[in-house]
Scaffold this motif. Structure first.
Motif, short mmCIF file in Angstrom:
data_model
loop_
_atom_site.label_atom_id
_atom_site.label_comp_id
_atom_site.label_asym_id
_atom_site.label_seq_id
_atom_site.Cartn_x
_atom_site.Cartn_y
_atom_site.Cartn_z
N ALA A 113 -37.60 23.18 -2.54
CA ALA A 113 -37.34 24.29 -3.48
C ALA A 113 -38.43 24.35 -4.55
O ALA A 113 -38.90 25.45 -4.92
CB ALA A 113 -35.97 24.08 -4.13
N GLU A 114 -38.87 23.23 -5.05
CA GLU A 114 -39.93 23.20 -6.05
C GLU A 114 -41.24 23.72 -5.47
O GLU A 114 -42.00 24.43 -6.14
CB GLU A 114 -40.10 21.80 -6.58
CG GLU A 114 -41.22 21.62 -7.57
CD GLU A 114 -41.02 22.44 -8.84
OE1 GLU A 114 -42.05 22.75 -9.51
OE2 GLU A 114 -39.87 22.79 -9.17
N ARG A 115 -41.50 23.40 -4.21
CA ARG A 115 -42.73 23.89 -3.58
C ARG A 115 -42.70 25.41 -3.45
O ARG A 115 -43.71 26.10 -3.72
CB ARG A 115 -42.90 23.25 -2.21
CG ARG A 115 -44.16 23.67 -1.48
CD ARG A 115 -44.13 23.26 -0.03
NE ARG A 115 -43.00 23.90 0.67
CZ ARG A 115 -42.68 23.63 1.94
NH1 ARG A 115 -43.36 22.72 2.63
NH2 ARG A 115 -41.66 24.25 2.51
N ASP A 116 -41.54 25.97 -3.05
CA ASP A 116 -41.43 27.43 -2.90
C ASP A 116 -41.63 28.13 -4.24
O ASP A 116 -42.28 29.19 -4.32
CB ASP A 116 -40.08 27.78 -2.30
CG ASP A 116 -39.92 27.29 -0.87
OD1 ASP A 116 -40.96 26.97 -0.24
OD2 ASP A 116 -38.77 27.19 -0.39
N ARG A 117 -41.06 27.55 -5.31
CA ARG A 117 -41.24 28.15 -6.63
C ARG A 117 -42.70 28.13 -7.05
O ARG A 117 -43.24 29.11 -7.60
CB ARG A 117 -40.37 27.42 -7.65
CG ARG A 117 -40.36 28.08 -9.04
CD ARG A 117 -39.97 27.08 -10.10
NE ARG A 117 -40.96 26.00 -10.22
CZ ARG A 117 -42.11 26.13 -10.84
NH1 ARG A 117 -42.47 27.30 -11.39
NH2 ARG A 117 -42.97 25.13 -10.91
N ALA A 118 -43.38 26.99 -6.80
CA ALA A 118 -44.79 26.86 -7.19
C ALA A 118 -45.67 27.83 -6.41
O ALA A 118 -46.62 28.42 -6.96
CB ALA A 118 -45.26 25.42 -6.96
N ARG A 119 -45.35 28.07 -5.15
CA ARG A 119 -46.13 29.01 -4.36
C ARG A 119 -45.94 30.45 -4.86
O ARG A 119 -46.91 31.25 -4.92
CB ARG A 119 -45.74 28.90 -2.89
CG ARG A 119 -46.30 27.65 -2.21
CD ARG A 119 -45.89 27.60 -0.75
NE ARG A 119 -46.52 26.45 -0.07
CZ ARG A 119 -46.28 26.14 1.19
NH1 ARG A 119 -45.44 26.88 1.92
NH2 ARG A 119 -46.90 25.10 1.72
N ALA A 120 -44.71 30.80 -5.20
CA ALA A 120 -44.45 32.16 -5.71
C ALA A 120 -45.18 32.37 -7.03
O ALA A 120 -45.77 33.45 -7.29
CB ALA A 120 -42.95 32.36 -5.88
N GLU A 121 -45.16 31.37 -7.90
CA GLU A 121 -45.86 31.47 -9.18
C GLU A 121 -47.36 31.60 -8.97
O GLU A 121 -48.04 32.39 -9.67
CB GLU A 121 -45.54 30.24 -10.03
CG GLU A 121 -46.29 30.15 -11.33
CD GLU A 121 -45.87 31.22 -12.32
OE1 GLU A 121 -46.58 31.42 -13.33
OE2 GLU A 121 -44.83 31.90 -12.09
N ARG A 125 -48.34 35.18 -8.00
CA ARG A 125 -48.34 36.08 -9.15
C ARG A 125 -49.57 35.85 -10.03
O ARG A 125 -50.24 36.81 -10.44
CB ARG A 125 -47.06 35.86 -9.96
CG ARG A 125 -46.85 36.87 -11.09
CD ARG A 125 -45.56 36.58 -11.80
NE ARG A 125 -45.61 35.31 -12.52
CZ ARG A 125 -46.16 35.18 -13.74
NH1 ARG A 125 -46.68 36.22 -14.35
NH2 ARG A 125 -46.15 34.02 -14.33
N VAL A 158 -49.15 23.98 -6.99
CA VAL A 158 -48.80 24.16 -5.57
C VAL A 158 -49.16 22.92 -4.75
O VAL A 158 -48.37 22.45 -3.92
CB VAL A 158 -49.51 25.41 -5.00
CG1 VAL A 158 -49.33 25.48 -3.48
CG2 VAL A 158 -48.97 26.66 -5.65
N ALA A 178 -46.70 20.14 -5.46
CA ALA A 178 -45.41 20.40 -4.81
C ALA A 178 -45.47 20.08 -3.32
O ALA A 178 -44.52 19.53 -2.75
CB ALA A 178 -45.00 21.85 -5.05
#
Length: 360
Positions: A116-124, A127, A149, A152
């Motif tokens: 979950a932390e990796r997915d958040r870092a990739r989305a950030e 952006r 990223v 993560a």
């Protein structure tokens, strides 16, 4: 006149016997002296040992134990609660068999969190990358998002590794030598849960050897190893490894012999290794039987050496080393000398001897 007349009246036979008595007496005295002299000069029967340089080869015996060449401690890389242990001590296992496993609740949760932390870092990062392309943010902000990223991704791999090592699999076919955990037990990371003797690597015989003798051993040298509990007489083995450092407590080096494959070998069996050491290189040292020494004092003793006239001479030798049957000495004797090994108590310097047996 009376005496002459009396003598003249003795019979002729008696006068002859009286005249013979002094001669007999003298003869008797001569015989006793000669017999005593002959008794003194009687040669003593002895056995001798011929001193040679080749006699310096020694054989030592050392007690050791049979071990698997690889006895591997197996543990988990993360702490956790043991869920299952499938084998007992002494059980044979095949390569790849599941030996033990941790409760997967904690390691499974760690994997979910890291993903979950990796997915958040990739989305950030996606952006930030768009804003950086339009010039709205600095390069430093963009690089920070990129680093987040990568971090993560590393945590995901770490959690995945912890989940994969929450199960212990046998790296080789072998025997469970030691079981240290029970189901329900909470253990720390790195604690050995099981010790596996890897049968694929075979058995070795390990013995401690003092530094003086270990320095003469080389890989490939042979030895006869007797393991009574294994039966079938001595086993021929070769030196496979010699420790590079002595044991700090004993000062001895552990020498390892590779054993041939035998079905009746077990880790922990006790045996004795008989190792033939190379001949000593010291030029002044010679080896003689312990029975040849007498008059032993601290660091020295005496031997009888047979001279050319078959009479013994006393020589003083310095004692350098003592074994069960032989003594290493220096000084007083040289190669080729014949030294007496039996009947020493009947000899004195200059006594004649008769040799009945020799030992090369």
């Amino acid at each position: 006149m009376y005496s002459s007349a009396g003598e003249s009246k003795l019979p002729t036979s008696k006068r002859f016997l009286i005249g013979l008595l002094p001669i007999v007496a003298l003869a008797g005295c001569g015989e006793t002296s000669d017999s005593k002299k002959a008794a003194v000069e009687t040669a003593q029967v002895v056995r001798v040992f011929t001193v040679e340089k080749e006699n310096l080869q020694r054989e030592i015996s050392a007690v050791g134990t049979v071990r698997y060449r690889r006895e591997t401690p197996l543990g988990f890389t993360t702490p956790g609660k043991v869920a299952v242990v499938r084998f007992e001590e002494g059980d044979f296992v095949k390569r790849g068999a599941l030996l033990s496993a941790l409760d997967s609740t904690i390691v499974g949760a760690d994997v979910s969190v890291s993903v979950a932390e990796r997915d958040r870092a990739r989305a950030e990062f996606d952006r930030v990358r768009s804003l950086y392309a339009d010039g709205w943010i600095t390069k430093a902000r963009f690089e920070a998002a990129d680093a987040a990223v990568k971090a993560a991704d590393a945590r995901v791999r770490q959690a995945g590794f912890a989940r994969s090592t929450a199960q212990l699999y046998a790296p080789s076919s072998g025997v469970v030598l030691q079981r240290n955990v029970q189901p329900g037990q909470v253990i720390a990371a790195g604690m050995p849960a099981l010790i596996l003797g890897e049968a694929d690597e075979g058995f070795v015989f390990r013995v401690p050897i003092v530094d003086r003798d270990a320095s003469k051993l080389r890989v490939g040298m042979t030895a006869d190893i007797m393991i009574e509990s294994a039966g079938d007489g001595p086993v021929s083995a070769t030196v496979s490894e010699i420790d590079g450092r002595a044991n700090e407590a004993t000062g001895a080096f552990t020498v390892q012999f590779r054993l041939p494959s035998r079905v009746n070998l077990r880790s922990g069996q006790i045996g004795t290794a008989n190792i033939k050491l190379p001949a000593m290189e010291s030029g002044d040292l010679l080896q003689i039987p312990a029975t040849a020494l007498f008059g032993v004092r601290t660091g020295e003793g005496l031997v009888y050496v047979v001279a050319k006239n078959n009479r013994v001479e006393t020589r003083n030798v310095a004692i350098e080393r003592v074994s069960d049957t032989f003594v290493t000495v220096s000084g007083g004797i040289k190669p080729g000398d014949k030294i007496v090994t039996s009947g020493l108590e009947k000899l004195r310097t200059g006594s004649p001897v008769r040799i009945i047996a020799t030992q090369p």
